[in-house]
Design a protein around this motif. Structure first.
Motif: not given
Length: 329
Positions: A175-198
């Motif tokens: 997901c985008s960086q702006a959505n990392h915190a919200p998806v972690r609140e839902l239960g994601a254990t790891h988030t990857v910024d698809y725009r700026n990461s491999d």
């Protein structure tokens, strides 16, 4: 009755006055629409309207409906006038939920969950799809790790919560960086910024170069290849947006990978077995909502008249969260 109709010649949505629709089958019910969700599939009717036989300018879309039965066909069983129901509609039928009254095959209804009509209407297309992908296809309760592409979207946000409820230990989402915190609140254990990461490198790092047991592509484009390429040995993937193409995926044969196709609405056109998949998913998600394991994030409520403006915005990806039109009390 008031309705939002689609004019395919001009690709527009209009507020219209239509007569009360007649039951088209002995298995149909007439439903007073209390709340109806707006989904990308509703907005992208310009791509799929060819599947609708004899479409005219009185076609009413709107698949996900919370409502009350006000008339029943002669072969309807186990439902009666006054029952509050929830359903995912058949996109090939004309009398959808963007209207005060709608028609639905009673064999695909589920009892209304113990929640508001707005929350209930937000569930079928996205949450039932996520449930079917994780439970029916991927058997996620037996898996350790999962990648979800697009975890901040409709299906993805429900998939995160359902995976957590099923006991998946490592839930990775793009997901985008702006959505990392919200998806972690839902239960994601790891988030990857698809725009700026491999993304592939990040997933392999998280899984200590083993890859994930299962993956769910909610985005399309090249994300099916990305999801397939990070699968572990004998991993499995569900594709929701397009048709799987194993010849594009790295080492699919050597790694013994498996790929699944899922279209929630296909349950309407595959007989009793297909209809049962809709009902089973609906009842299961209702239970998860009532237990508190699944919540609806970013809910926005609009009026029936605003649907025609909101759908083009959704098509152009200018909306955030879940949009529900409230029609009645």
């Amino acid at each position: 009755m008031k309705a939002i109709t689609y004019q395919k010649s001009s690709d527009t949505f209009s507020v219209s006055e239509l007569p009360t629709p007649n039951l088209e089958s002995e298995f149909d019910v007439l439903v007073k629409v209390v709340a109806v969700a707006l989904n990308p599939v509703d907005a992208k009717i310009n791509f799929w309207h060819g599947m609708v036989p004899n479409m005219d300018d009185q076609f009413v879309g709107g698949l996900d409906v919370s409502g009350e039965i006000i008339a029943v066909g002669s072969k309807v069983e186990n439902w009666q006038v006054g029952d509050k129901v929830l359903y995912h509609g058949n996109m090939r039928r004309a009398h959808g939920g963007f209207a005060e009254l709608a028609i639905q095959d009673a064999r695909t209804l589920v009892p209304h969950p113990n929640t508001s009509p707005e929350i209930a209407a937000s569930l079928p297309c996205a949450a039932w799809t996520a449930y079917r992908a994780l439970v029916d296809k991927l058997h996620a309760s037996n898996k350790e790790s999962l990648l979800i592409t697009g975890g901040s979207g409709g299906v993805g946000s429900f998939a995160i919560q359902i995976a957590k409820a099923l006991g998946v230990k490592t839930i990775i989402t793009t997901c985008s960086q702006a959505n990392h915190a919200p998806v972690r609140e839902l239960g994601a254990t790891h988030t990857v910024d698809y725009r700026n990461s491999d993304v592939i490198a990040e997933v392999m790092k998280i899984t200590q170069d083993q890859g994930v047991d299962i993956a769910l592509d909610c985005v399309g484009g090249d994300n099916d290849k990305l999801a397939a390429d990070v699968l572990a040995y004998e991993g499995e993937m569900v594709e929701l947006v397009q048709v799987v193409a194993p010849d594009r995926y790295d080492n699919a044969f050597l790694k013994g990978l498996s790929f699944h196709q899922l279209s929630l609405g296909s349950g309407h056109v595959n007989g009793a077995k297909g209809m049962k998949t809709l009902v089973d998913a609906g009842n299961a998600v209702n239970a998860l909502v009532e237990s508190g394991d699944v919540v609806v994030p970013n809910l926005k409520v609009i009026t029936l008249e605003e649907i025609g403006h909101a759908l083009p915005d959704m098509r152009n990806q200018r909306t955030v969260g879940k949009i529900i039109a409230k029609l009645a009390h």
